[in-house]
Design an enzyme around this catalytic site. Structure first.
Site, PDB file in Angstrom:
ATOM      1  N   ARG A 257       0.805  -1.218   0.000  1.00 40.67           N
ATOM      2  CA  ARG A 257       0.000   0.000   0.000  1.00 40.67           C
ATOM      3  C   ARG A 257       0.845   1.278   0.000  1.00 40.67           C
ATOM      4  O   ARG A 257       0.329   2.364  -0.267  1.00 40.67           O
ATOM      5  CB  ARG A 257      -0.953  -0.002   1.196  1.00 40.67           C
TER       6      ARG A 257
ATOM      7  N   TYR B 179      29.546  34.816  -4.347  1.00 42.55           N
ATOM      8  CA  TYR B 179      29.845  33.384  -4.309  1.00 42.55           C
ATOM      9  C   TYR B 179      31.231  33.220  -3.707  1.00 42.55           C
ATOM     10  O   TYR B 179      32.228  33.708  -4.257  1.00 42.55           O
ATOM     11  CB  TYR B 179      29.806  32.748  -5.697  1.00 42.55           C
TER      12      TYR B 179
END
Length: 482
Positions: free
Chosen positions: A21, A375
């Site tokens: 299930r 960055y």
């Protein structure tokens, strides 16, 4: 281990079901709530009993489960149920590895993640109090549909039988006390009872529950301990139940932390893994998710809208709208909003990683600042250095990644590119807009950009007839008449 409940002879954890299930390629038992697999909760609860032997019975997806057990509990014994022929058959497979064991054998499931070791210990204590052949964990549900019913003697004292839903009479089906599927057995009774099982029932399987009938028919005592906390008896069969139990586990974890002195403004939107550690006077704002081995020290504020995975946050730090993993945030430091901390980031005390900044393998020193639009990958930034907006540490040349260094109290101007490997020494400056390829010495100013050159008449020569041309002509001739 509690002195009143010494270790048991054995524990058998049933983990052989198909879990169809769930509709998943992953074994049901490897799905997680609060950052841990369902099976890991079962192992943890079983180990609370300090068993002489711990056996996990596997079947479907056995390779996945065995690999997981090798990671989380290499000490357990694995038994294989070759064919799925009911719970009785599964326990029989586990019992093959407990052939010489005498005493108490606890049987539990791998998909009941809220079941605690303390509850198992209480069940063992009840078993010893009554000198039972079998002791059953039960609970009472408003809607018992689908569960085996506890059928008691006329006086209500002992368990006469456990009847599965498909085999129940209308009168039995009306019973609201249900079997949680957790047991303590006398080993001899369990062996004899399993040997007597038949598949003469509605599902054609070997029911473990028939061992209760076997024991009672031979005059042995069987009692049930009613579990007040019904959540502990609930198993996971599909993703809806996985979600329900996950939310309940999270609620319990958050309540534990709030009682320990953590402020959580909105528990409905705050999620914390079972493995997270929080100190008193931590504040978690809405939308905060803390995962893995994250730890947060006293006075820190996390959120809103922040996810931290395996991050160490030290005293009085502030982290706002940030995603971070495998990073260290120093005391009194600030991060965000909209920062992305990748593995290897270490921000020093009172340092700053600001808005739209991404870091990776970056050591940012005490009091250093990387405030905006940067960055910073593979870099060491010294104490009190300042990195201007729009700076890029270009660490990759297409083949190799290299590291750069910015020294103590140095200043990198906005919109600069630091092309690794390069070192900027202590107390140096980099002019805005520079592309730095060579070392910069102490106290030097590095400027690496061409001098500005204005070419007169370029628009008239190259862009005649455009809006730009018209604007330039009007500006040079004066304001046009209205």
């Amino acid at each position: 281990m509690d002195d009143q409940v010494p270790g048991v002879a054995g524990v058998v954890v049933l983990a052989a079901g198909a879990g169809t299930r769930m509709k998943s390629r992953t074994s049901k038992l490897l799905h997680q709530i609060a950052g841990r697999s369902l099976l890991s909760y079962a192992i943890h609860a079983a180990e609370f009993l300090d068993p002489e032997r711990l056996v996990v019975v596997v079947g479907h997806e056995r390779e996945q489960i065995e690999a997981h057990l090798a990671d989380i509990a290499p000490q357990v014994t694995v038994a294989v149920q070759e064919q799925q022929n009911g719970t009785g058959d599964a326990v029989r497979a586990g019992l093959e590895h407990l052939a010489d064991v005498e005493g108490e054998i606890v049987v539990t499931y791998g998909d009941v993640p809220l079941l605690t070791g303390e509850t198992l210990a209480a069940l063992v204590a009840a078993h010893r109090t009554h000198s039972d052949a079998v002791t059953v964990l039960s609970t009472v549900l408003d809607d018992p549909s689908g569960y085996g019913r506890i059928v008691r003697d006329a006086d209500g004292g002992q368990v006469a039988a456990i009847v599965e839903q498909k085999d129940a009479t209308p009168q039995q089906a009306a019973i609201t006390e249900i079997n949680a599927g957790i047991y303590v057995f006398d080993a001899a009774t369990l062996r004899a009872g399993l040997a007597s099982l038949t598949s003469n029932n509605a599902q054609g399987e070997l029911y473990l529950t028939d061992v209760i009938t076997f024991a009672r028919e031979r005059g042995r005592d069987v009692h049930a301990m009613i579990l007040e906390d019904r959540w502990q008896a609930e198993g996971v069969n599909d993703r809806i139940q996985l979600s329900r139990l996950g939310r309940e586990q999270n609620r319990r974890l958050l309540e534990k932390w709030m009682r320990a002195g953590v402020t959580i403004l909105d528990p409905e939107t705050t999620w914390v893994h079972d493995t997270v550690d929080l100190a008193p006077d931590v504040t978690l704002l809405p939308g905060t998710h803390l995962e893995g081995a994250t730890s947060v020290a006293t006075g820190a504020t996390i959120g809103p809208d922040t996810t931290l995975i395996d991050v160490e946050v030290r005293e009085d730090a502030t982290i706002v709208r940030t995603h971070g993993s495998l990073a260290i945030i120093g005391a009194g430091a600030s991060v965000g909003p909209f920062a992305y901390l990748r593995p290897g980031t270490e921000l020093g005390d009172r340092g700053k990683i600001g808005t739209f900044v991404e870091t990776k393998n970056a050591m940012i020193g005490e009091g250093a600042k990387v405030p905006h639009l940067t960055y910073a990958g593979d870099v060491e930034i010294g104490p009190d250095a300042n990195i201007g907006a729009g700076t890029i540490f270009a660490n990759y040349d297409g083949v190799t990644k290299s590291r750069s260094v910015v020294g103590k109290a140095s200043f990198v101007g906005s919109n600069s590119v630091i092309m690794a490997p390069v070192e900027i020494a202590d107390g140096a400056y980099v002019g805005a807009g520079s592309a730095i390829t060579d070392p910069v010495g102490p106290g030097e100013l590095a400027v690496a950009r061409a001098r500005q050159r204005n070419i007169a008449g370029w628009v008239a020569a190259r862009r005649a007839g455009t809006k730009t041309f018209t604007a330039a002509r009007e500006a040079s001739e004066g304001t046009p008449e209205q």
